[in-house]
Design a protein around this motif. Structure first.
Motif, PDB file in Angstrom:
ATOM      1  N   HIS A   1      56.708  33.157 -62.105  1.00 33.28           N
ATOM      2  CA  HIS A   1      56.357  33.091 -60.695  1.00 33.28           C
ATOM      3  C   HIS A   1      56.262  34.495 -60.114  1.00 33.28           C
ATOM      4  CE1 HIS A   1      60.771  33.028 -60.805  1.00 33.28           C
ATOM      5  NE2 HIS A   1      60.821  33.366 -59.527  1.00 33.28           N
ATOM      6  N   GLY A   2      55.906  34.570 -58.832  1.00 33.94           N
ATOM      7  CA  GLY A   2      55.529  35.838 -58.246  1.00 33.94           C
ATOM      8  C   GLY A   2      56.626  36.639 -57.598  1.00 33.94           C
ATOM      9  N   HIS A   3      57.879  36.464 -57.989  1.00 40.42           N
ATOM     10  CA  HIS A   3      58.958  37.274 -57.443  1.00 40.42           C
ATOM     11  C   HIS A   3      59.140  38.537 -58.276  1.00 40.42           C
ATOM     12  CE1 HIS A   3      60.772  33.516 -55.304  1.00 40.42           C
ATOM     13  NE2 HIS A   3      59.646  33.938 -54.751  1.00 40.42           N
ATOM     14  N   ILE A   4      59.459  39.624 -57.595  1.00 42.18           N
ATOM     15  CA  ILE A   4      59.359  40.954 -58.180  1.00 42.18           C
ATOM     16  C   ILE A   4      60.187  41.139 -59.443  1.00 42.18           C
ATOM     17  CG2 ILE A   4      61.213  41.968 -56.790  1.00 42.18           C
ATOM     18  CD1 ILE A   4      57.816  43.625 -57.481  1.00 42.18           C
ATOM     19  N   ASP A   5      61.355  40.490 -59.543  1.00 49.51           N
ATOM     20  CA  ASP A   5      62.180  40.672 -60.741  1.00 49.51           C
ATOM     21  C   ASP A   5      61.543  40.056 -61.976  1.00 49.51           C
ATOM     22  OD1 ASP A   5      62.742  38.286 -59.258  1.00 49.51           O
ATOM     23  OD2 ASP A   5      64.555  37.932 -60.427  1.00 49.51           O
ATOM     24  N   HIS A   6      60.555  39.197 -61.773  1.00 47.73           N
ATOM     25  CA  HIS A   6      59.896  38.529 -62.899  1.00 47.73           C
ATOM     26  C   HIS A   6      58.602  39.220 -63.341  1.00 47.73           C
ATOM     27  CE1 HIS A   6      62.491  34.878 -62.948  1.00 47.73           C
ATOM     28  NE2 HIS A   6      62.754  35.338 -61.735  1.00 47.73           N
TER      29      HIS A   6
ATOM     30  N   SER B   1      58.521  47.593 -58.171  1.00 41.90           N
ATOM     31  CA  SER B   1      57.495  47.378 -59.188  1.00 41.90           C
ATOM     32  C   SER B   1      57.027  48.737 -59.702  1.00 41.90           C
ATOM     33  CB  SER B   1      56.309  46.595 -58.618  1.00 41.90           C
ATOM     34  OG  SER B   1      55.620  47.365 -57.662  1.00 41.90           O
ATOM     35  N   VAL B   2      56.413  48.714 -60.863  1.00 42.99           N
ATOM     36  CA  VAL B   2      55.860  49.931 -61.460  1.00 42.99           C
ATOM     37  C   VAL B   2      54.365  49.718 -61.588  1.00 42.99           C
ATOM     38  CG1 VAL B   2      55.834  51.447 -63.455  1.00 42.99           C
ATOM     39  CG2 VAL B   2      57.992  50.434 -62.694  1.00 42.99           C
ATOM     40  N   GLY B   3      53.601  50.404 -60.756  1.00 41.16           N
ATOM     41  CA  GLY B   3      52.157  50.239 -60.782  1.00 41.16           C
ATOM     42  C   GLY B   3      51.699  49.072 -59.930  1.00 41.16           C
ATOM     43  N   GLU B   4      50.388  48.924 -59.848  1.00 41.94           N
ATOM     44  CA  GLU B   4      49.786  47.850 -59.073  1.00 41.94           C
ATOM     45  C   GLU B   4      49.984  46.505 -59.781  1.00 41.94           C
ATOM     46  OE1 GLU B   4      47.977  48.002 -56.033  1.00 41.94           O
ATOM     47  OE2 GLU B   4      49.085  49.893 -55.977  1.00 41.94           O
ATOM     48  N   PRO B   5      49.941  45.403 -59.045  1.00 38.36           N
ATOM     49  CA  PRO B   5      50.094  44.095 -59.689  1.00 38.36           C
ATOM     50  C   PRO B   5      49.010  43.849 -60.726  1.00 38.36           C
ATOM     51  CG  PRO B   5      50.245  43.908 -57.299  1.00 38.36           C
ATOM     52  CD  PRO B   5      49.759  45.292 -57.586  1.00 38.36           C
ATOM     53  N   PRO B   6      49.331  43.179 -61.820  1.00 35.50           N
ATOM     54  CA  PRO B   6      48.316  42.847 -62.823  1.00 35.50           C
ATOM     55  C   PRO B   6      47.406  41.731 -62.332  1.00 35.50           C
ATOM     56  CG  PRO B   6      50.396  41.817 -63.379  1.00 35.50           C
ATOM     57  CD  PRO B   6      50.677  42.679 -62.183  1.00 35.50           C
ATOM     58  N   ARG B   7      46.266  41.593 -62.970  1.00 35.83           N
ATOM     59  CA  ARG B   7      45.407  40.440 -62.706  1.00 35.83           C
ATOM     60  C   ARG B   7      46.077  39.180 -63.257  1.00 35.83           C
ATOM     61  NH1 ARG B   7      41.819  43.990 -65.134  1.00 35.83           N
ATOM     62  NH2 ARG B   7      41.851  42.681 -66.999  1.00 35.83           N
ATOM     63  N   VAL B   8      45.700  38.046 -62.714  1.00 37.69           N
ATOM     64  CA  VAL B   8      46.228  36.768 -63.181  1.00 37.69           C
ATOM     65  C   VAL B   8      45.158  36.019 -63.959  1.00 37.69           C
ATOM     66  CG1 VAL B   8      46.978  34.466 -62.450  1.00 37.69           C
ATOM     67  CG2 VAL B   8      47.999  36.509 -61.418  1.00 37.69           C
ATOM     68  N   ARG B   9      45.492  35.650 -65.172  1.00 40.08           N
ATOM     69  CA  ARG B   9      44.683  34.703 -65.941  1.00 40.08           C
ATOM     70  C   ARG B   9      45.331  33.344 -65.743  1.00 40.08           C
ATOM     71  NH1 ARG B   9      43.384  34.716 -72.468  1.00 40.08           N
ATOM     72  NH2 ARG B   9      42.096  32.820 -72.462  1.00 40.08           N
ATOM     73  N   ALA B  10      44.634  32.471 -65.040  1.00 40.62           N
ATOM     74  CA  ALA B  10      45.272  31.251 -64.541  1.00 40.62           C
ATOM     75  C   ALA B  10      45.597  30.260 -65.649  1.00 40.62           C
ATOM     76  CB  ALA B  10      44.368  30.587 -63.513  1.00 40.62           C
ATOM     77  N   ILE B  11      46.809  29.732 -65.586  1.00 40.65           N
ATOM     78  CA  ILE B  11      47.221  28.578 -66.375  1.00 40.65           C
ATOM     79  C   ILE B  11      47.742  27.550 -65.398  1.00 40.65           C
ATOM     80  CG2 ILE B  11      47.699  29.772 -68.540  1.00 40.65           C
ATOM     81  CD1 ILE B  11      50.635  29.948 -67.706  1.00 40.65           C
ATOM     82  N   ASP B  12      47.586  26.292 -65.722  1.00 43.88           N
ATOM     83  CA  ASP B  12      47.934  25.259 -64.749  1.00 43.88           C
ATOM     84  C   ASP B  12      48.757  24.155 -65.388  1.00 43.88           C
ATOM     85  OD1 ASP B  12      48.003  24.014 -62.261  1.00 43.88           O
ATOM     86  OD2 ASP B  12      45.856  24.256 -61.925  1.00 43.88           O
ATOM     87  N   ASP B  13      49.222  23.280 -64.556  1.00 40.39           N
ATOM     88  CA  ASP B  13      50.075  22.185 -64.986  1.00 40.39           C
ATOM     89  C   ASP B  13      49.424  21.393 -66.123  1.00 40.39           C
ATOM     90  OD1 ASP B  13      52.494  20.570 -64.487  1.00 40.39           O
ATOM     91  OD2 ASP B  13      51.076  19.005 -63.916  1.00 40.39           O
ATOM     92  N   GLY B  14      50.181  21.178 -67.199  1.00 40.07           N
ATOM     93  CA  GLY B  14      49.679  20.415 -68.332  1.00 40.07           C
ATOM     94  C   GLY B  14      48.998  21.236 -69.396  1.00 40.07           C
ATOM     95  N   ASP B  15      48.680  22.496 -69.097  1.00 42.27           N
ATOM     96  CA  ASP B  15      48.104  23.357 -70.124  1.00 42.27           C
ATOM     97  C   ASP B  15      49.116  23.586 -71.243  1.00 42.27           C
ATOM     98  OD1 ASP B  15      45.801  23.583 -68.653  1.00 42.27           O
ATOM     99  OD2 ASP B  15      46.194  25.628 -67.945  1.00 42.27           O
TER     100      ASP B  15
ATOM    101  N   THR C   1      49.877  32.394 -58.097  1.00 43.69           N
ATOM    102  CA  THR C   1      50.653  33.614 -58.283  1.00 43.69           C
ATOM    103  C   THR C   1      49.827  34.860 -57.956  1.00 43.69           C
ATOM    104  OG1 THR C   1      51.995  32.523 -59.967  1.00 43.69           O
ATOM    105  CG2 THR C   1      52.055  34.917 -59.939  1.00 43.69           C
ATOM    106  N   ALA C   2      48.520  34.782 -58.089  1.00 43.04           N
ATOM    107  CA  ALA C   2      47.679  35.939 -57.774  1.00 43.04           C
ATOM    108  C   ALA C   2      47.886  36.379 -56.336  1.00 43.04           C
ATOM    109  CB  ALA C   2      46.213  35.602 -58.026  1.00 43.04           C
ATOM    110  N   SER C   3      47.911  35.425 -55.407  1.00 43.90           N
ATOM    111  CA  SER C   3      48.116  35.789 -54.006  1.00 43.90           C
ATOM    112  C   SER C   3      49.530  36.287 -53.777  1.00 43.90           C
ATOM    113  CB  SER C   3      47.797  34.602 -53.093  1.00 43.90           C
ATOM    114  OG  SER C   3      48.634  33.494 -53.391  1.00 43.90           O
ATOM    115  N   SER C   4      50.502  35.753 -54.526  1.00 46.36           N
ATOM    116  CA  SER C   4      51.877  36.225 -54.391  1.00 46.36           C
ATOM    117  C   SER C   4      51.999  37.681 -54.813  1.00 46.36           C
ATOM    118  CB  SER C   4      52.825  35.363 -55.233  1.00 46.36           C
ATOM    119  OG  SER C   4      52.875  34.043 -54.754  1.00 46.36           O
ATOM    120  N   LEU C   5      51.330  38.062 -55.903  1.00 45.14           N
ATOM    121  CA  LEU C   5      51.389  39.442 -56.366  1.00 45.14           C
ATOM    122  C   LEU C   5      50.698  40.378 -55.378  1.00 45.14           C
ATOM    123  CD1 LEU C   5      50.699  39.126 -60.208  1.00 45.14           C
ATOM    124  CD2 LEU C   5      52.825  38.827 -58.953  1.00 45.14           C
ATOM    125  N   ASP C   6      49.517  39.993 -54.912  1.00 43.97           N
ATOM    126  CA  ASP C   6      48.803  40.812 -53.939  1.00 43.97           C
ATOM    127  C   ASP C   6      49.575  40.923 -52.630  1.00 43.97           C
ATOM    128  OD1 ASP C   6      46.772  41.183 -55.741  1.00 43.97           O
ATOM    129  OD2 ASP C   6      45.504  39.610 -54.904  1.00 43.97           O
TER     130      ASP C   6
END
Length: 319
Positions: free
Chosen positions: A84-89, A144-158, A106-111
């Motif tokens: 998830h998008g909390h900084i410690d993770h 954080s160290v550096g800008e947030p990474p891009r998100v490659r989406a995975i979803d429920d059931g994947d 999570t992409a919006s959480s990181l941004d």
């Protein structure tokens, strides 16, 4: 924030040492520069074709321990997943990769950590003072160290190798767990912590974050889990009992909030000061108000609380 002891769980820190914790699962424990939680468990999962997947990364201050664990592994991970998008993770993710596997939200959480200055948007004006939000997110950015990474989406059931993605919103709208059906191992992130109750986070488009959390607890309870591997705290086996304890904790809080509103109407901030009297700074102020709002939203949808035009909440009038 809310300690909820569980006698079966014993805290442990191994400073980045890589340990076999389940078949095909190695765990490293990283220190966090926080009072609570003060550590995070990251997991290296064996994947098909001899590849590996790192689940979560720690944050600034965790670099040495993460490096030691990955050195012990012999090679960097082929992919990184964040629960998830909390900084410690995810705070160190950009030191390893430009792209992480994560739930789409999570992409919006990181941004959000870098680009937004109002944690609530239009959800509930005046919940947190803008200067408190600004101070909280300035603190997050230093972790954080550096800008947030891009998100490659995975979803429920994947599925990722032998692991199924289980979407469990509530603590964070994009929170996911990984479940291995073959032997019942569950990487639960922060959803079923053994030692404390995860903060509940309201989010745009999710009108009942606490209801989401309750539904996530129910869903996890229905899985045939044999071993729970949390992000903070030690492994345990009674996931059904822990889910019931977390639900009961929040039910007691709902009852207390109704009792407080019965005494007099209050704003979210006024009420959160009663529910969370001990604070350590603007981050705690913001998290306390967020969780208080999540409970009020749940009560409003249950016709037990109502909000006036002045943003003061009161017990709902009897039908």
């Amino acid at each position: 924030m809310d300690l909820h002891p569980n006698p079966r769980a014993v805290s442990g820190k191994d400073g980045g040492v890589l340990r076999d914790i389940a078949p095909g699962v190695r765990r490293m424990t990283l220190p966090l520069s926080l009072s609570a939680p003060d550590h995070i468990h990251c997991f290296l999962l064996d994947m098909p074709g001899g590849t590996s997947l790192l689940v979560d990364t720690g944050m600034r201050g965790s670099e040495a321990a993460l490096g030691a664990g990955l050195e012990a592994a012999g090679s960097p991970p082929d992919r990184v997943l964040v629960t998830h998008g909390h900084i410690d993770h995810w705070g160190l993710a950009s030191t390893l990769t430009h792209e992480v596997l994560a739930h789409p939200t999570t992409a919006s959480s990181l941004d959000f950590t870098y680009q937004r200055d109002n944690v609530f948007g239009e959800h509930d004006e005046g919940v947190v003072e803008p200067k408190t939000v600004a101070a909280a997110f300035a603190a997050f950015r230093t972790l954080s160290v550096g800008e947030p990474p891009r998100v490659r989406a995975i979803d429920d059931g994947d599925t990722i190798g032998d692991w199924k993605v289980v979407w469990t919103p509530g603590h964070d709208p994009g929170h996911i767990c990984l479940f291995r059906e073959a032997d019942g191992v569950l990487l639960c992130g922060d959803a079923l912590l053994p030692d404390n109750t995860p903060n509940i986070q309201p989010a745009a488009g999710r009108p009942d974050a606490l209801g989401d959390f309750f539904a996530s607890l129910d869903r996890l309870s229905d899985l045939p889990v044999t071993l729970v591997l949390p992000s903070h705290g030690e492994p345990y086996v009674d996931h059904v009992g822990r889910a019931a304890a977390l639900r009961a904790f929040h039910q007691r809080r709902l009852e207390r909030i109704v009792a407080e509103l019965r005494r007099e109407p209050r704003t979210v901030g006024e009420l959160s000061r009663v529910i969370f009297p001990v604070r350590e700074g603007p981050v705690d102020d913001m998290l306390a108000d967020m969780e208080t709002l999540a409970h009020l939203d749940h009560l409003r949808l249950d016709a037990k609380a109502q909000r006036g035009d002045d943003h003061r909440w009161s017990e709902a009038a009897a039908a």
